[in-house]
Design a protein around this motif. Sequence first.
Motif, PDB file in Angstrom:
ATOM      1  N   ASP A 112     -12.187  -2.444   1.637  1.00  0.00           N
ATOM      2  CA  ASP A 112     -11.296  -1.400   2.148  1.00  0.00           C
ATOM      3  C   ASP A 112     -10.371  -1.950   3.235  1.00  0.00           C
ATOM      4  O   ASP A 112      -9.167  -1.659   3.255  1.00  0.00           O
ATOM      5  N   ARG A 113     -10.927  -2.723   4.154  1.00  0.00           N
ATOM      6  CA  ARG A 113     -10.112  -3.277   5.239  1.00  0.00           C
ATOM      7  C   ARG A 113      -9.028  -4.189   4.683  1.00  0.00           C
ATOM      8  O   ARG A 113      -7.864  -4.144   5.098  1.00  0.00           O
ATOM      9  N   ASN A 114      -9.388  -5.046   3.739  1.00  0.00           N
ATOM     10  CA  ASN A 114      -8.442  -5.977   3.145  1.00  0.00           C
ATOM     11  C   ASN A 114      -7.352  -5.239   2.384  1.00  0.00           C
ATOM     12  O   ASN A 114      -6.161  -5.559   2.497  1.00  0.00           O
ATOM     13  N   LEU A 115      -7.763  -4.220   1.624  1.00  0.00           N
ATOM     14  CA  LEU A 115      -6.790  -3.455   0.840  1.00  0.00           C
ATOM     15  C   LEU A 115      -5.846  -2.678   1.737  1.00  0.00           C
ATOM     16  O   LEU A 115      -4.625  -2.662   1.494  1.00  0.00           O
ATOM     17  N   LEU A 116      -6.378  -2.039   2.763  1.00  0.00           N
ATOM     18  CA  LEU A 116      -5.509  -1.253   3.636  1.00  0.00           C
ATOM     19  C   LEU A 116      -4.469  -2.131   4.324  1.00  0.00           C
ATOM     20  O   LEU A 116      -3.291  -1.767   4.411  1.00  0.00           O
ATOM     21  N   SER A 117      -4.895  -3.300   4.798  1.00  0.00           N
ATOM     22  CA  SER A 117      -3.930  -4.219   5.421  1.00  0.00           C
ATOM     23  C   SER A 117      -2.875  -4.661   4.413  1.00  0.00           C
ATOM     24  O   SER A 117      -1.682  -4.732   4.736  1.00  0.00           O
ATOM     25  N   ALA A 118      -3.299  -4.961   3.200  1.00  0.00           N
ATOM     26  CA  ALA A 118      -2.364  -5.420   2.168  1.00  0.00           C
ATOM     27  C   ALA A 118      -1.333  -4.353   1.829  1.00  0.00           C
ATOM     28  O   ALA A 118      -0.164  -4.665   1.561  1.00  0.00           O
ATOM     29  N   ILE A 119      -1.745  -3.084   1.854  1.00  0.00           N
ATOM     30  CA  ILE A 119      -0.828  -1.985   1.543  1.00  0.00           C
ATOM     31  C   ILE A 119       0.098  -1.692   2.718  1.00  0.00           C
ATOM     32  O   ILE A 119       1.314  -1.558   2.552  1.00  0.00           O
ATOM     33  N   TYR A 120      -0.468  -1.605   3.911  1.00  0.00           N
ATOM     34  CA  TYR A 120       0.295  -1.072   5.042  1.00  0.00           C
ATOM     35  C   TYR A 120       1.127  -2.112   5.781  1.00  0.00           C
ATOM     36  O   TYR A 120       2.184  -1.777   6.333  1.00  0.00           O
ATOM     37  N   ILE A 121       0.688  -3.347   5.851  1.00  0.00           N
ATOM     38  CA  ILE A 121       1.445  -4.344   6.609  1.00  0.00           C
ATOM     39  C   ILE A 121       2.884  -4.483   6.112  1.00  0.00           C
ATOM     40  O   ILE A 121       3.827  -4.483   6.926  1.00  0.00           O
ATOM     41  N   PRO A 122       3.160  -4.579   4.791  1.00  0.00           N
ATOM     42  CA  PRO A 122       4.561  -4.662   4.359  1.00  0.00           C
ATOM     43  C   PRO A 122       5.372  -3.418   4.725  1.00  0.00           C
ATOM     44  O   PRO A 122       6.540  -3.519   5.117  1.00  0.00           O
ATOM     45  N   HIS A 123       4.762  -2.228   4.597  1.00  0.00           N
ATOM     46  CA  HIS A 123       5.476  -1.003   4.960  1.00  0.00           C
ATOM     47  C   HIS A 123       5.789  -0.969   6.450  1.00  0.00           C
ATOM     48  O   HIS A 123       6.907  -0.633   6.850  1.00  0.00           O
ATOM     49  N   VAL A 150       4.144  -7.727  12.420  1.00  0.00           N
ATOM     50  CA  VAL A 150       2.860  -7.068  12.216  1.00  0.00           C
ATOM     51  C   VAL A 150       1.981  -7.998  11.398  1.00  0.00           C
ATOM     52  O   VAL A 150       2.450  -8.673  10.478  1.00  0.00           O
ATOM     53  N   ALA A 151       0.715  -8.053  11.749  1.00  0.00           N
ATOM     54  CA  ALA A 151      -0.235  -8.915  11.049  1.00  0.00           C
ATOM     55  C   ALA A 151      -1.606  -8.257  11.068  1.00  0.00           C
ATOM     56  O   ALA A 151      -1.803  -7.200  11.680  1.00  0.00           O
ATOM     57  N   HIS A 152      -2.565  -8.898  10.400  1.00  0.00           N
ATOM     58  CA  HIS A 152      -3.913  -8.334  10.360  1.00  0.00           C
ATOM     59  C   HIS A 152      -4.665  -8.583  11.660  1.00  0.00           C
ATOM     60  O   HIS A 152      -5.762  -8.056  11.855  1.00  0.00           O
ATOM     61  N   THR A 153      -4.087  -9.346  12.584  1.00  0.00           N
ATOM     62  CA  THR A 153      -4.659  -9.546  13.910  1.00  0.00           C
ATOM     63  C   THR A 153      -3.572 -10.016  14.868  1.00  0.00           C
ATOM     64  O   THR A 153      -2.622 -10.671  14.464  1.00  0.00           O
ATOM     65  N   ASN A 154      -3.690  -9.632  16.140  1.00  0.00           N
ATOM     66  CA  ASN A 154      -2.844 -10.225  17.178  1.00  0.00           C
ATOM     67  C   ASN A 154      -3.717 -10.803  18.286  1.00  0.00           C
ATOM     68  O   ASN A 154      -3.269 -10.981  19.417  1.00  0.00           O
ATOM     69  N   LYS A 155      -4.961 -11.092  17.943  1.00  0.00           N
ATOM     70  CA  LYS A 155      -5.903 -11.673  18.896  1.00  0.00           C
ATOM     71  C   LYS A 155      -6.178 -13.152  18.618  1.00  0.00           C
ATOM     72  O   LYS A 155      -6.733 -13.841  19.468  1.00  0.00           O
ATOM     73  N   GLU A 214      -0.413 -15.327   6.678  1.00  0.00           N
ATOM     74  CA  GLU A 214      -0.449 -14.283   5.652  1.00  0.00           C
ATOM     75  C   GLU A 214      -1.880 -13.806   5.427  1.00  0.00           C
ATOM     76  O   GLU A 214      -2.841 -14.571   5.521  1.00  0.00           O
ATOM     77  N   LEU A 215      -2.016 -12.542   5.125  1.00  0.00           N
ATOM     78  CA  LEU A 215      -3.315 -11.962   4.815  1.00  0.00           C
ATOM     79  C   LEU A 215      -3.857 -12.584   3.528  1.00  0.00           C
ATOM     80  O   LEU A 215      -3.162 -12.640   2.516  1.00  0.00           O
ATOM     81  N   GLN A 216      -5.071 -13.061   3.581  1.00  0.00           N
ATOM     82  CA  GLN A 216      -5.713 -13.623   2.404  1.00  0.00           C
ATOM     83  C   GLN A 216      -6.397 -12.504   1.621  1.00  0.00           C
ATOM     84  O   GLN A 216      -7.334 -11.869   2.107  1.00  0.00           O
ATOM     85  N   LEU A 217      -5.931 -12.265   0.409  1.00  0.00           N
ATOM     86  CA  LEU A 217      -6.416 -11.138  -0.385  1.00  0.00           C
ATOM     87  C   LEU A 217      -7.730 -11.478  -1.077  1.00  0.00           C
ATOM     88  O   LEU A 217      -7.893 -12.573  -1.632  1.00  0.00           O
ATOM     89  N   LEU A 218      -8.641 -10.532  -1.051  1.00  0.00           N
ATOM     90  CA  LEU A 218      -9.856 -10.662  -1.845  1.00  0.00           C
ATOM     91  C   LEU A 218      -9.479 -10.559  -3.319  1.00  0.00           C
ATOM     92  O   LEU A 218      -8.491  -9.885  -3.662  1.00  0.00           O
ATOM     93  N   PRO A 219     -10.215 -11.187  -4.220  1.00  0.00           N
ATOM     94  CA  PRO A 219      -9.848 -11.190  -5.647  1.00  0.00           C
ATOM     95  C   PRO A 219      -9.645  -9.791  -6.217  1.00  0.00           C
ATOM     96  O   PRO A 219      -8.677  -9.551  -6.954  1.00  0.00           O
TER      97      PRO A 219
END
Length: 400
Positions: free
Chosen positions: A281-292, A176-181, A359-364
Amino acid sequence: MAWKGDDTLRLYLDTKVQRNWDIRNEILPSLPKEFPHYKFSESNLRRMLKHFGIRKTREADKANLRGYIELILARSTGSLGYRAVAAILRNKYDIRVSEKAVEDELLEIEPENVARRDPANKLKHVQKGDFSVKGPNYLYSLDGHDKLAGLFGATFDIHIYGAMDTFSRKVMVMKVAHTNKNPKIVGKMYFDFVMKNRFIPRRIRVDRGTETGEIAAIQLFLLQKNGFPQTPIEGVIYGPSTANRIERLWRTLKEHLEPMYKEQLRELASSGYYQPADPVDRNLLSAIYIPHVQRSLDEFVQYWNSHKIRAQSIEMPCGRPDVLFDNPAEPYQDCRIVVTTADLLELSDQSDMNNVQTELQLLPEVAAALNNVNLLDEAPQRAERQYVRARSIITTATTT
């Protein structure tokens, strides 16, 4: 006898029995390849199991069976049948009971769900596509899955991509990643698989999309390096995902894993905690949900590869994907193409895949908020709360 003190043999047999492999048809054929210095027959295999105290079921495990089943159901991200629960009991908790015992418990715990899963109440799906293969590693089906990404695959940045061996139906990789495109990110998944395993299949089947370009290039490069001067149409088969065998896997994934995550994501969006147009919001949601989601996928793959596939109308063998992949029965044979270290190094240099950032690049502000959230210390059911807590931290920080 020398085998009586062989801990490697004992652990191998215990692992296969734990996974509920059949003694005669699955464990016995696998032993000569793993332990060529011993002679095996069904009778001496059973003596070995008795000597090592290895049993397919253990009476003592029934004592806490209901408690473990209720725990699995509580942590489940979807609807589970008795075979799936029995596989989780064995693989995750080493609880060895019969599938009948699990089915009886489920009938008492959730009779409505058991009735809903009855095959008599389900529509049969017709398998599409031509899947005539010669054995494991002859053809891989690769495809993306966007059912967690929301409307038009664009609401949530949670995308899955996987590869399945068409013969055995073994899942070779699922990420799973933040994109598969992005072709580089999708290609890196296949590149990492090849680097780790040092072999490729004879051919792959993919969608005709821009995201599969790097995968196709990797496949054709290594085929040509190993004396298979195939034309692109022979080494890479293009076709719609609806004619791709991995589509059956996605349907099972939808039943087993997606309902709970989808419910959480819908709730976050409808409550206003998540705004798709907000990059934070998009960055945070991906950071939370991708590991789960990745952890849930890993558990699902373990279940899938060890569950028993029933006979189907097309001419494909039935059995467990792990067994079919490792020990194909005649007339099938392993078709893998082993790749050399030199070829892999050349591939790495030419493709620049080692430098691809997946890897997802996290906003500060997201990185700062996540310092106060222990992601995988909690069950996936609490991912929604983790997001809300982290979002509150960000809001407080930006308003003070």
